[in-house]
Design a protein around this motif. Structure first.
Motif, PDB file in Angstrom:
ATOM      1  N   ARG B 452      21.597   9.944  29.089  1.00 47.34           N
ATOM      2  CA  ARG B 452      22.741  10.889  29.066  1.00 47.34           C
ATOM      3  C   ARG B 452      23.747  10.539  30.169  1.00 47.34           C
ATOM      4  O   ARG B 452      24.950  10.500  29.931  1.00 47.34           O
ATOM      5  CB  ARG B 452      22.239  12.329  29.259  1.00 47.34           C
ATOM      6  N   GLU B 453      23.199  10.268  31.361  1.00 45.96           N
ATOM      7  CA  GLU B 453      24.078   9.912  32.479  1.00 45.96           C
ATOM      8  C   GLU B 453      24.877   8.654  32.151  1.00 45.96           C
ATOM      9  O   GLU B 453      26.080   8.557  32.436  1.00 45.96           O
ATOM     10  CB  GLU B 453      23.225   9.677  33.747  1.00 45.96           C
ATOM     11  N   GLN B 454      24.179   7.712  31.530  1.00 42.01           N
ATOM     12  CA  GLN B 454      24.845   6.458  31.184  1.00 42.01           C
ATOM     13  C   GLN B 454      26.006   6.702  30.212  1.00 42.01           C
ATOM     14  O   GLN B 454      27.097   6.148  30.372  1.00 42.01           O
ATOM     15  CB  GLN B 454      23.836   5.503  30.546  1.00 42.01           C
ATOM     16  N   ALA B 455      25.761   7.561  29.240  1.00 38.61           N
ATOM     17  CA  ALA B 455      26.808   7.849  28.242  1.00 38.61           C
ATOM     18  C   ALA B 455      28.026   8.470  28.918  1.00 38.61           C
ATOM     19  O   ALA B 455      29.175   8.089  28.645  1.00 38.61           O
ATOM     20  CB  ALA B 455      26.250   8.769  27.157  1.00 38.61           C
ATOM     21  N   GLU B 456      27.768   9.394  29.847  1.00 41.29           N
ATOM     22  CA  GLU B 456      28.884  10.030  30.561  1.00 41.29           C
ATOM     23  C   GLU B 456      29.655   9.005  31.385  1.00 41.29           C
ATOM     24  O   GLU B 456      30.880   9.011  31.424  1.00 41.29           O
ATOM     25  CB  GLU B 456      28.351  11.125  31.504  1.00 41.29           C
ATOM     26  N   LYS B 457      28.887   8.123  32.052  1.00 39.28           N
ATOM     27  CA  LYS B 457      29.557   7.135  32.908  1.00 39.28           C
ATOM     28  C   LYS B 457      30.386   6.163  32.076  1.00 39.28           C
ATOM     29  O   LYS B 457      31.462   5.744  32.511  1.00 39.28           O
ATOM     30  CB  LYS B 457      28.505   6.384  33.733  1.00 39.28           C
ATOM     31  N   GLU B 459      31.940   6.766  29.463  1.00 42.29           N
ATOM     32  CA  GLU B 459      33.191   7.465  29.138  1.00 42.29           C
ATOM     33  C   GLU B 459      34.222   7.245  30.246  1.00 42.29           C
ATOM     34  O   GLU B 459      35.414   7.152  30.003  1.00 42.29           O
ATOM     35  CB  GLU B 459      32.936   8.978  29.002  1.00 42.29           C
ATOM     36  N   ARG B 460      33.712   7.198  31.496  1.00 43.18           N
ATOM     37  CA  ARG B 460      34.620   7.062  32.641  1.00 43.18           C
ATOM     38  C   ARG B 460      34.854   5.596  33.024  1.00 43.18           C
ATOM     39  O   ARG B 460      35.469   5.320  34.047  1.00 43.18           O
ATOM     40  CB  ARG B 460      34.014   7.773  33.867  1.00 43.18           C
TER      41      ARG B 460
END
Lengths: 194, 797, 292
Positions: B452-457, B459-460
């Motif tokens: 999940r963290e990877q997906a958010e990152k 995005e950025r």
């Protein structure tokens, strides 16, 4: 040429060739073989000793340059018959395996703690970043230094090998049960069941 | 059964009472090491000892035209200068390697790699020996070098080993295993086939202590005492008897404290032989210790495998088959230290941890103008290469199928009920529970949260990678019917003596390089006999003092020697039973064992401790028929099978998108090495191997330029991780004992070195997924990572 | 172990004495301070001085002191001293940035600023730092003292204006208000020589526009400052577009060579990327100084 310096609190004077490296002087002239060497280019830090309290790489300091200075080697870490807390910490936290980088690591740790008695893990890692350990992966060295920081007076034990092998237990009680299973398995020769 | 645990990575020592035997105890060797009282090779000083230095070739390939030693011999402190011509006279110019080849001790005809030994100077001190090297004049006729294995078999490639009669090319061997036709058939009908070339570059074990020897030949008694940095003292004794023609009973090999080995100190190097020659010639002890450049440029390297991999699967992710062809660069002499029948080591375990329908591999070994060696650096006889290949291929497949790499692995693991499991290349895996280890590592890592963290990152625009790797090791070589090195079966001996007062000495044939044998083996005896570890002395490293055995490498000490020690202790226990019976005037079959003591069944108050029995054995007790008056025993353990440790690793990296720098943020390692003897030592072994993995994955490489110059000849160029490049390791474990090992232990020394490189590379490649990267070769240096982001996976240099 | 060829050793007792010794022993003598560049070269026998003049006792050259609008740093000041000086960090944060990534802590205990500058290794960090800070080098010799700008001091790789019979004694840094500086290096591993690095110093005008700026590169084949950087930045308000423009200038100005640390295009990219980063940080620091 003649040189004089203080090594582990003792005044020493020797006649040497000007090109003699401090590491060779310590090891071969003074016979203090606890200081090792591992490269020729001041990269590995195995040869670290304290010069006027500061870690230096003795493969890249001439003995002549150290004349007049105060040198401390691993042999001078224990004081008054008591192991330095850093030495105790390395034993407690498995901060060494082959033992080759250990003297240099411990001396740097001692210098760090003298300057900063409560370093955080990053400060410890930075302090030893000029020294290579090929065995431990560093985490246990960091723990060893932290142990020493947390025990500034060490165990308070005499300078005697730790023989209390029963006291260091308790990593996980489960390990005690496992061998029985294994032994039973091996003796009966049966298949291991999931 | 598998016992699953997780535990904090930095547990406070508890105060729970610990039964004698297994568990976390401090190491018995540490008191001397923390005082600087270890005794390493270069610490040895013998009366009258001379020093030496080796003149090495500055070029990779050249005819030797002439050597003039006149000026060197005129140096007032020089005692002898030895050249290849001198050795020809002694029939010592060439020595057999551990792989049925020969290696030049000193160059006689042709230089075959940069740094090769050309002349040997013996002098009064080490400074003079070094100075004299400059006084030797050598003329070379430089030849075109061959340093690219891919060109080794070209028709116009220079023939490196032209001294071998009839040799016209650089091929050393072709070797294959598995069913090619069956494998090809599975590939032909598979839904999905993915291919990838995977290069495992040349690296070096680079122990902090370099290699060295002190040879002391006593001409009066004809006895050679040779102090050596060796992981295998007994094998060296036999080989020296063969090489030097000195009778084996007149050779004593002493391996003192070793400052790290990692396979670098298995082979016999020219320097060792030259020290012996120097001592014979001068009549005085001769010390030879290499410097760091000599170590990196001439002693046993590791890897150098170019692997073409193919993987076949169904479209829903069932892996069907693996196929590979390997081009193996062995350098100028085939000097790999591996079992005779396994020219590619144990690479054939490239089928990994997966239940396959078919597998096939072929390996071509070639000569190049590079240093010899090849099996080293905690590689478990090339299991490192095998695991790296399969774990990269599985990740490449996961990307092709758009599947999560952990899920793909879980779907294909060999299941617990399939053990013992016969793979498609002839191995019988002893035991395992792969899914349990994988799930534990995912739980410790917080795998779902990381994704999940990877997906958010992403995005950025931040580059975070999660790498998964699972490995099955094969260690503990091995059953003598299958495994030998130069004809010596791979068994190990152990002798145990319990002294009259109940203190014991156990003598073993393996040699610690930091693994803590003095502690671990004492613990095994302690567990079996109930004698406290501090009352057990472990003797090793001296062939005059210890039984024969093949030494420490390939993670074989606990699987083989550990088995020997457990069995010899049990033999003593059984003998103690007979003596206790005599002492208690009871039939032995009426006695029962509890740790440290035989007692009368049904009456625990009547019994004899091991110490009492030992005194009885050496004392005046009337011994039963056939029982002699001691409490000693010896065994040689020939293991029935190898052991198969395994583990699940998860690595988290952050990549700087602007510079390509990789930071290993977290690393979770779950290992299963069967029965655990000293968890502290096990954890240390794992930590060290994980650090090796960071080194290989991110920075370590030995490259050569086109002229054949080694570009990693010092620690300025051969980079080893410092404390700053590695995270605080997070470890966990499961316990699946080996069913055939006497105590169920499997070995742990190399697991992490084997398992961590693919986890890290998989993480880097995962981080670069937004750029369409599916593979990149090690080491993932900033330049290479950046190049991969530009669509070029390997920058030319 | 590698061992230097024989030489004679003498320990200087003062700057004057060192200069006398240099004059006496001539071209075959070398000055040694920290020794971490010279001794490894001597062990490889690539350097073979007949005389080694040890200047480690010249405590008169080991100082950091503020003198009006200048900071004076003695040539024998150790890297560790520079790194740990809060005064230096407050005035010239680029120095702490750079010192943190020079070699390793143990080497920094011995190595000196004067030694680093005189070694003039193209991958040496403090040369770039001194360039962007427009430092002056104070050199003493038999003909007295001379003060050189950095462009006069540097003569190319491993070459400086310090004559065989001269001694670099001091570096002087002009203290300017509203000035920020920064340094960033990419290395393959802590303690490795730079793959590439960049340093910048920026002085802001009262209105927040750039008043003056300097950008330098390390190990990227640029001897001095990025020539047009100041001209491009001056009078402009710092923003990402400006940094990007400066980055492109740096990339165009550099002339790196391919080696094990990376190919030319990567290094050129680093010139661009790192220039942007150090300018960004230097401007932020300058702005902070302005506020503070």
């Amino acid at each position: 040429m003649q040189i004089s310096m203080t090594v582990n609190g003792n005044d020493v004077t020797s006649e040497i060739e000007p090109r003699v490296l401090l590491v060779h002087y310590i090891r071969e002239v003074l016979g203090l073989t606890g200081t090792h060497w591992g490269c020729d280019t001041s990269n590995c830090g195995t040869c670290v000793v304290l010069m006027d309290g500061q870690p230096v790489k003795s493969c890249t300091v001439l003995a002549a340059m150290a004349a007049g200075h105060d040198i401390r080697t691993v042999e001078g870490l224990a004081t008054g018959g008591t192991l330095d807390p850093v030495q105790q910490g390395f034993m407690e936290e498995h901060g060494l395996q082959c033992g080759f980088c250990t003297p240099g690591m411990m001396l740097t740790a001692r210098a760090l703690l003298d300057k900063n008695p409560h370093p955080d893990d990053t400060e410890i890692r930075q302090a030893i970043s000029g020294q290579i350990c090929r065995c431990t992966g560093y985490a246990t060295i960091v723990r060893s230094v932290q142990w020493a920081a947390a025990h500034p007076a060490g165990h308070g034990l005499d300078d005697a090998p730790a023989t209390d092998y029963s006291a260091g237990t308790g990593l996980d009680g489960t390990d005690t049960a496992v061998p029985d299973v294994a032994t039973e398995t091996a003796e009966t020769g049966t298949e291991v069941k999931a | 059964m598998t016992v699953i645990h997780d535990r904090p990575s930095n547990p406070a020592a508890g105060d729970e009472d610990r039964p004698i035997g297994y568990g976390r105890i401090q190491r018995k060797e540490d008191p001397r090491f923390v005082r600087g009282q270890g005794h390493y090779l270069d610490d040895i000083v013998l009366p009258g000892m001379l020093h030496s230095a080796i003149l090495r070739a500055p070029v990779a390939h050249a005819r030797l035209v002439s050597i003039d030693t006149t000026n060197a011999l005129a140096h007032p402190k020089v005692v002898a200068v030895i050249t290849g011509k001198d050795l020809l006279g002694l029939k010592l110019a060439w020595a057999p390697t551990l792989s049925a080849d020969v290696q030049a001790v000193l160059v006689t005809d042709k230089v075959r790699f940069q740094g090769q030994e050309v002349a040997f100077v013996v002098a009064e001190d080490r400074y003079a020996a070094r100075d004299a090297l400059e006084l030797i004049d050598v003329e070379y006729d430089v030849l075109p070098p061959l340093v690219d294995a891919r060109k080794a078999l070209d028709p116009d490639a220079p023939v490196i080993r032209d001294e071998i009669e009839g040799r016209t090319d650089n091929r050393i061997f072709d070797w294959e295993i598995g069913d090619k036709a069956e494998t090809d058939a599975v590939f032909a009908s598979a839904d999905v086939v993915v291919s990838q070339e995977v290069v495992y570059p040349r690296v070096h074990p680079a122990p902090l202590e370099t290699c060295g020897a002190v040879a002391d030949f006593d001409a009066v008694n004809g006895k050679l005492t040779l102090y050596e940095t060796t992981q295998a003292p007994h094998a060296h004794r036999t080989l020296f008897a063969i090489v030097a023609g000195i009778p084996e009973h007149k050779i004593r090999i002493v391996s003192p404290d070793i400052g790290g080995g990692f396979g670098n100190k298995v082979g016999i190097y020219p320097g060792y032989i030259l020290a012996v020659v120097g001592s014979i010639v001068s009549g005085r002890p001769v010390k030879w210790v290499e410097d760091r450049s000599e170590n990196l440029m001439s002693t046993s390297f590791a890897r150098d495998y170019i692997m073409q991999g193919d993987i076949a699967a169904t479209k829903d992710g069932k892996i069907l088959a693996l196929r590979t062809h390997v081009l193996a660069d062995h350098g100028a002499f085939n000097a790999t230290a591996q079992p005779t029948k396994n020219p590619a080591g144990f690479f054939s375990i490239f089928t990994g941890s997966y239940d396959l329908k078919a597998a096939y591999c072929s390996v071509t070994g070639v000569y190049t103008n590079k240093a010899p060696g090849g099996v080293a650096y905690a590689c478990s006889f090339r299991v490192t290469e095998a695991v790296y290949l399969v774990e990269r291929m599985v990740d490449v497949l996961a990307r092709k199928l758009n599947m999560d790499p952990a899920e793909l692995r879980l779907k294909n693991f060999i299941k617990p009920e399939q053990f013992p499991y016969a793979n498609k290349t002839g191995w019988v895996y002893d035991s395992g529970n792969y899914e349990a280890a994988m799930r534990l590592s995912m739980q410790l890592a917080g795998y779902e949260d990381l994704r999940r963290e990877q997906a958010e990152k992403r995005e950025r625009g931040e580059l975070m990678g999660i790498g998964v790797a699972f490995f099955t090791e094969v260690v503990g070589a091995g059953p003598r019917k299958h495994f030998d090195i130069v004809g010596l079966g791979m068994a190990d001996g152990a002798e145990l003596r319990v002294h009259p007062t109940g203190k014991a000495v156990v003598r073993i044939s393996v040699q610690s390089q930091g693994q803590g044998h003095e502690t671990t083996f004492a613990q095994i005896v302690a567990e079996e006999l109930g004698i406290p570890p501090e009352d057990i002395e472990v003797v090793h490293g001296d062939t005059d003092q210890t039984p024969f055995g093949l030494g420490t490498y390939g993670s074989r000490s606990t699987p083989v020697s550990g088995g020997a020690v457990a069995l010899v202790a049990r033999k003593v226990r059984e003998k103690a039973k007979l003596i206790a019976g005599a002492m208690l005037e009871t039939r032995p079959e009426d006695l029962e064992w509890e740790k440290g003591r035989w007692f009368v069944k049904g009456d625990p108050s009547v019994g004899k401790t091991i110490a009492e029995i030992a005194m009885g054995a050496h004392g005046t007790v009337a011994l039963p028929e056939g029982v002699d008056g001691n409490l000693d025993a010896e065994v040689t353990y020939d293991p029935p099978n190898l052991t198969f440790p395994f583990g699940a690793y998860i690595c988290v990296v952050d990549v700087d998108p602007g510079t390509g720098q990789v930071k290993v943020r977290r690393f979770v390692a779950v290992d299963d090495c069967g029965t655990r003897i000293n968890p502290m030592i096990i954890e240390g072994q794992v930590h060290g191997g994980l650090t090796d993995g960071v080194g290989m994955a991110l920075m370590e490489i030995i490259e050569f330029d086109e002229a054949g110059n080694c570009l990693a000849g010092s620690f300025m160029d051969y980079l080893i991780p410092t404390a700053m490049e590695v995270p605080d390791w997070e470890t966990g474990f499961t316990v699946t004992p080996s069913p055939h090992h006497p105590i169920g232990a499997k070995g742990i020394g190399e697991s992490a070195t084997v398992g961590s490189p693919p986890a890290i590379v998989n993480a880097v490649v995962d981080a670069l997924a937004p750029f369409g990267v599916t593979h990149m070769d090690m080491p993932c240096t900033p330049a290479r990572v950046w190049a991969a982001m530009q669509g070029r996976a390997r920058p030319p240099i | 172990m590698q061992i230097p060829a024989p030489f004679d050793y003498v320990r200087a007792t003062s700057v004057d004495n060192a200069l006398e010794l240099l004059a006496r022993y001539g071209p075959e003598s070398r000055v040694v301070a920290g020794g971490h560049s010279l001794l490894p070269m001597m062990k490889l026998r690539l350097s073979r001085p007949e005389w080694l003049i040890d200047i480690n006792d010249l405590y008169e050259l080991d100082f950091i002191l503020r003198d009006g609008n200048k900071l004076r740093v003695g040539a024998l000041t150790r890297h560790t001293t520079l790194l740990e000086s809060d005064e230096v960090a407050a005035l010239f944060p680029i120095v702490r940035d750079a010192e943190l990534v020079i070699a390793d802590p143990v080497v920094r205990n011995r190595g000196t600023i004067g030694g680093s500058l005189c070694q003039a290794d193209p991958a040496e960090d403090l040369s770039t730092v001194c360039d962007v800070l427009a430092a002056e080098a104070v050199i003493r010799g038999p003909r007295g003292e001379r003060i050189l700008s950095m462009s006069e001091f540097h003569r190319g790789p491993y070459e400086t204006a310090v004559g065989q019979d001269e001694l670099l004694c001091e570096l002087r840094f002009g203290i300017r208000p509203r000035t920020g500086s920064a340094y960033e290096k990419v290395e393959r591993r802590v303690g490795d020589w730079a793959v590439g690095a960049a340093g910048a110093a920026v002085t802001l005008a009262a209105d927040g526009t750039v008043d003056d700026a300097a950008v330098g590169l390390t190990a990227l084949g640029l001897d001095h400052l990025v020539a047009d950087a100041a001209a491009v930045l001056r009078g402009r308000r710092p923003d990402e577009e400006l940094f990007a423009q400066a980055g492109r200038l740096a990339a165009a100005a550099c002339d790196p060579v391919a080696d094990q640390r990376g190919p030319v295009d990567y290094k050129r990219h680093l010139a661009d990327e790192l220039t942007q980063r150090v300018l960004r940080r230097a401007c932020a620091r300058a702005a902070q100084m302005q506020e503070g």
